[in-house]
Scaffold this motif. Structure first.
Motif, PDB file in Angstrom:
ATOM      1  N   ARG A 180       0.828  -1.213   0.000  1.00 17.96           N
ATOM      2  CA  ARG A 180       0.000   0.000   0.000  1.00 17.96           C
ATOM      3  C   ARG A 180       0.860   1.259   0.000  1.00 17.96           C
ATOM      4  N   ALA A 181       2.037   1.173   0.593  1.00 20.68           N
ATOM      5  CA  ALA A 181       2.911   2.344   0.695  1.00 20.68           C
ATOM      6  C   ALA A 181       3.802   2.529  -0.536  1.00 20.68           C
ATOM      7  N   GLY A 182       3.823   1.552  -1.434  1.00 20.91           N
ATOM      8  CA  GLY A 182       4.693   1.657  -2.602  1.00 20.91           C
ATOM      9  C   GLY A 182       6.163   1.500  -2.261  1.00 20.91           C
ATOM     10  N   ILE A 183       6.446   0.609  -1.330  1.00 25.47           N
ATOM     11  CA  ILE A 183       7.830   0.358  -0.900  1.00 25.47           C
ATOM     12  C   ILE A 183       8.182  -1.092  -1.200  1.00 25.47           C
ATOM     13  N   GLY A 184       9.346  -1.311  -1.796  1.00 24.23           N
ATOM     14  CA  GLY A 184       9.781  -2.657  -2.147  1.00 24.23           C
ATOM     15  C   GLY A 184      10.232  -3.433  -0.928  1.00 24.23           C
ATOM     16  N   TYR A 185      10.278  -4.758  -1.078  1.00 27.39           N
ATOM     17  CA  TYR A 185      10.721  -5.571   0.046  1.00 27.39           C
ATOM     18  C   TYR A 185      11.394  -6.850  -0.397  1.00 27.39           C
ATOM     19  N   VAL A 186      12.237  -7.358   0.492  1.00 29.32           N
ATOM     20  CA  VAL A 186      12.827  -8.692   0.399  1.00 29.32           C
ATOM     21  C   VAL A 186      12.650  -9.296   1.784  1.00 29.32           C
ATOM     22  N   LEU A 187      11.658 -10.196   1.910  1.00 28.21           N
ATOM     23  CA  LEU A 187      11.274 -10.733   3.211  1.00 28.21           C
ATOM     24  C   LEU A 187      11.460 -12.241   3.234  1.00 28.21           C
ATOM     25  N   GLY A 188      12.105 -12.740   4.258  1.00 28.86           N
ATOM     26  CA  GLY A 188      12.332 -14.169   4.370  1.00 28.86           C
ATOM     27  C   GLY A 188      11.033 -14.939   4.564  1.00 28.86           C
ATOM     28  N   VAL A 189      10.988 -16.155   4.030  1.00 27.98           N
ATOM     29  CA  VAL A 189       9.858 -17.069   4.228  1.00 27.98           C
ATOM     30  C   VAL A 189      10.403 -18.465   4.482  1.00 27.98           C
ATOM     31  N   LYS A 190       9.551 -19.343   4.991  1.00 22.02           N
ATOM     32  CA  LYS A 190       9.943 -20.726   5.237  1.00 22.02           C
ATOM     33  C   LYS A 190       9.968 -21.517   3.926  1.00 22.02           C
ATOM     34  N   GLY A 191      10.650 -22.645   3.956  1.00 19.46           N
ATOM     35  CA  GLY A 191      10.755 -23.486   2.773  1.00 19.46           C
ATOM     36  C   GLY A 191       9.426 -24.068   2.316  1.00 19.46           C
ATOM     37  N   ASN A 192       8.443 -24.137   3.219  1.00 17.66           N
ATOM     38  CA  ASN A 192       7.138 -24.674   2.829  1.00 17.66           C
ATOM     39  C   ASN A 192       6.164 -23.599   2.377  1.00 17.66           C
ATOM     40  N   HIS A 193       6.638 -22.356   2.239  1.00 16.46           N
ATOM     41  CA  HIS A 193       5.757 -21.292   1.756  1.00 16.46           C
ATOM     42  C   HIS A 193       5.426 -21.529   0.283  1.00 16.46           C
ATOM     43  N   TRP A 194       4.153 -21.392  -0.045  1.00 14.59           N
ATOM     44  CA  TRP A 194       3.691 -21.696  -1.405  1.00 14.59           C
ATOM     45  C   TRP A 194       3.816 -20.470  -2.301  1.00 14.59           C
ATOM     46  N   PHE A 195       4.355 -20.694  -3.496  1.00 14.34           N
ATOM     47  CA  PHE A 195       4.469 -19.643  -4.506  1.00 14.34           C
ATOM     48  C   PHE A 195       3.785 -20.113  -5.787  1.00 14.34           C
ATOM     49  N   GLY A 196       3.129 -19.206  -6.463  1.00 15.11           N
ATOM     50  CA  GLY A 196       2.518 -19.526  -7.748  1.00 15.11           C
ATOM     51  C   GLY A 196       2.641 -18.350  -8.690  1.00 15.11           C
ATOM     52  N   SER A 197       2.877 -18.622  -9.966  1.00 10.80           N
ATOM     53  CA  SER A 197       3.018 -17.555 -10.956  1.00 10.80           C
ATOM     54  C   SER A 197       1.775 -17.489 -11.832  1.00 10.80           C
ATOM     55  N   TRP A 198       1.568 -16.319 -12.396  1.00 10.22           N
ATOM     56  CA  TRP A 198       0.537 -16.176 -13.420  1.00 10.22           C
ATOM     57  C   TRP A 198       0.983 -15.077 -14.380  1.00 10.22           C
ATOM     58  N   THR A 199       0.544 -15.179 -15.600  1.00  5.13           N
ATOM     59  CA  THR A 199       0.937 -14.298 -16.710  1.00  5.13           C
ATOM     60  C   THR A 199       2.440 -14.308 -16.945  1.00  5.13           C
ATOM     61  N   MET A 200       3.131 -15.302 -16.420  1.00  7.18           N
ATOM     62  CA  MET A 200       4.584 -15.389 -16.600  1.00  7.18           C
ATOM     63  C   MET A 200       4.912 -16.772 -17.136  1.00  7.18           C
ATOM     64  N   GLU A 201       5.941 -16.875 -17.944  1.00 10.14           N
ATOM     65  CA  GLU A 201       6.385 -18.155 -18.475  1.00 10.14           C
ATOM     66  C   GLU A 201       7.818 -18.425 -18.022  1.00 10.14           C
ATOM     67  N   PRO A 202       8.133 -19.674 -17.615  1.00  8.34           N
ATOM     68  CA  PRO A 202       7.194 -20.787 -17.471  1.00  8.34           C
ATOM     69  C   PRO A 202       6.356 -20.655 -16.193  1.00  8.34           C
ATOM     70  N   LEU A 203       5.223 -21.338 -16.156  1.00 12.26           N
ATOM     71  CA  LEU A 203       4.368 -21.303 -14.984  1.00 12.26           C
ATOM     72  C   LEU A 203       5.062 -22.005 -13.817  1.00 12.26           C
ATOM     73  N   ILE A 204       4.934 -21.417 -12.633  1.00 11.51           N
ATOM     74  CA  ILE A 204       5.579 -21.949 -11.432  1.00 11.51           C
ATOM     75  C   ILE A 204       4.525 -22.109 -10.351  1.00 11.51           C
ATOM     76  N   ALA A 205       4.533 -23.234  -9.697  1.00 13.96           N
ATOM     77  CA  ALA A 205       3.597 -23.453  -8.592  1.00 13.96           C
ATOM     78  C   ALA A 205       4.174 -24.499  -7.657  1.00 13.96           C
TER      79      ALA A 205
END
Length: 401
Positions: free
Chosen positions: A224-249
């Motif tokens: 909301r503030a328009g500020i970039g970030y690099v935040l750590g997550v656990k290895g079991n955190h789920w990521f999914g892509s859309w409108t990007m190739e190749p698809l990642i999930a």
């Protein structure tokens, strides 16, 4: 400490003069907080001891260093005295930004533990702290450090209160916790910290934090503030892509396991005590989103991504969720992630040199007052270091026979 600051052009005499001038400036800024001159004098003496060579910054040690017959004045400063530690926090923040602020600044969020005996100290309980690497009896403080090319220093702090405290009004009363303080998770404290510094006009483009702060409140606040970030997550955190190739999930650890060798790049996350911090990195952009969807003040496309760090020696992996203006390079994201080490340096120096963990008070305001004074001492040191290293060395004339 003076020798540590002399990698630039400042001589010992110039560095000592910088110390005297900077310390005087810090005291002048702090003085209006106190309605009584004797309390202001105790605060100035407190600051002198924090910066001095005493190995322990406890009440008796501080009293002995300033020539008091006992620790009562020091105890009154942290306890019975009437002054606002939140105002001092703001004084520290403004001092740091005046000396170290740049438009490319990074706000780093992290926590540290304060080992304690007994159950009376505000917020104490059996909880995990990375300082000890285990669950132990301690207080937890969440801190914000400002990092720029000029240096780094604390600008904010919050004492974490476990539910075992916030659910017991009598316990809160005994520790003089304000009536409006309620339970807040560490990410919620970090989110409030970020909002507070945005409102104060602190110049930072990025936020970096470890996996405690990687999902939820902090992400929403920054988007909301328009500020970039690099935040750590656990290895079991789920990521999914859309409108990007190749698809990642999939989970972060599974995505990393399936990456080909060419996906990894060896990059430096900054200069450390043993040279460049080299790791293997993989960056996967997942989606380009318009910042207007999040009511961000900065329009245009932003990229949500997954950054993965692999240790060269043992292959250990770390994962980060990222949010950055479209076109941000992998190296830029790596640089932001690398700033997290600076707050570790802040903790180490503040505990070893300035007595951050030597607080003997048990109350809410005692903790915040002690920590805020230590933050000011650290800010003075960071300012002196930057100024000393910025001075050009004086030209010396060659001796002739």
């Amino acid at each position: 400490m003076i020798q540590d600051m002399m990698s630039g052009g400042a001589s010992v005499e110039e560095t000592l003069e910088l110390w005297a001038r900077s310390l005087r400036s810090a005291k002048d800024r702090m003085a209006p907080l106190f309605t009584q001159k004797r309390v202001a004098a105790s605060a100035c003496a407190f600051l002198d001891v924090l910066i001095g060579n005493e190995p322990r910054k406890t009440g008796w040690m501080r009293a002995e260093a300033v020539g008091d017959p006992g620790p009562w004045r020091q105890q009154a400063l942290l306890g019975r005295g009437h002054w606002d530690a939140e105002v001092l926090r703001d004084v520290v923040r403004d001092y740091v930004i005046e000396h170290l602020g740049t438009e490319e600044g990074v706000l780093v969020i992290d926590e540290t533990g304060f080992l304690k005996k007994g159950q009376a100290s505000c917020g104490v309980g059996r909880q995990y702290t990375g300082s000890a690497g285990k669950i132990t009896n301690c207080q937890i403080g969440v801190f914000g450090a400002y990092v720029s090319e000029r240096g780094h220093a604390f600008i904010d702090r919050a004492l974490y209160l476990p539910k075992d405290w916030t659910s017991k009004p009598e316990r809160l009363k005994q520790a003089h916790v304000p009536d409006d303080v309620v339970f807040a998770t560490k990410p919620a404290l970090a989110s409030m910290m970020i909002e507070r510094n945005i409102e104060a006009g602190v110049p930072f483009r990025w936020v970096a934090a470890d996996s405690v702060y990687g999902v939820g409140d902090v992400e929403r606040t920054l988007r909301r503030a328009g500020i970039g970030y690099v935040l750590g997550v656990k290895g079991n955190h789920w990521f999914g892509s859309w409108t990007m190739e190749p698809l990642i999930a999939g989970e972060a650890k599974d995505i990393a396991a399936g990456l080909p060798d060419q996906a990894w790049r060896r990059l430096s996350a900054g200069h450390g005590t043993k040279g460049e911090r080299l790791y293997d990195w993989a960056y996967l952009p997942l989606a380009d989103l318009d910042a207007e969807e999040f009511d961000s003040p900065i329009a245009g496309p932003w990229t949500r991504g997954l950054l993965i760090r692999r240790n060269i020696s043992d292959g250990d992996l770390a994962y980060f969720t990222t949010w950055s203006p479209k076109g941000t390079t992998t190296q830029e994201l790596v640089n932001v992630e690398g700033t997290r080490w600076r707050i570790e340096e802040c903790f180490e120096t503040a505990k070893n040199e300035f007595g951050l963990d030597h607080n003997e008070t048990r109350s809410w305001h005692g903790w915040h007052r002690h920590v805020s004074l230590v933050m000011l001492a650290y800010a003075v040191m960071a300012s002196v270091r930057y100024q000393a290293n910025s001075l050009k060395p004086k030209k010396t004339q060659r001796r002739t026979r």
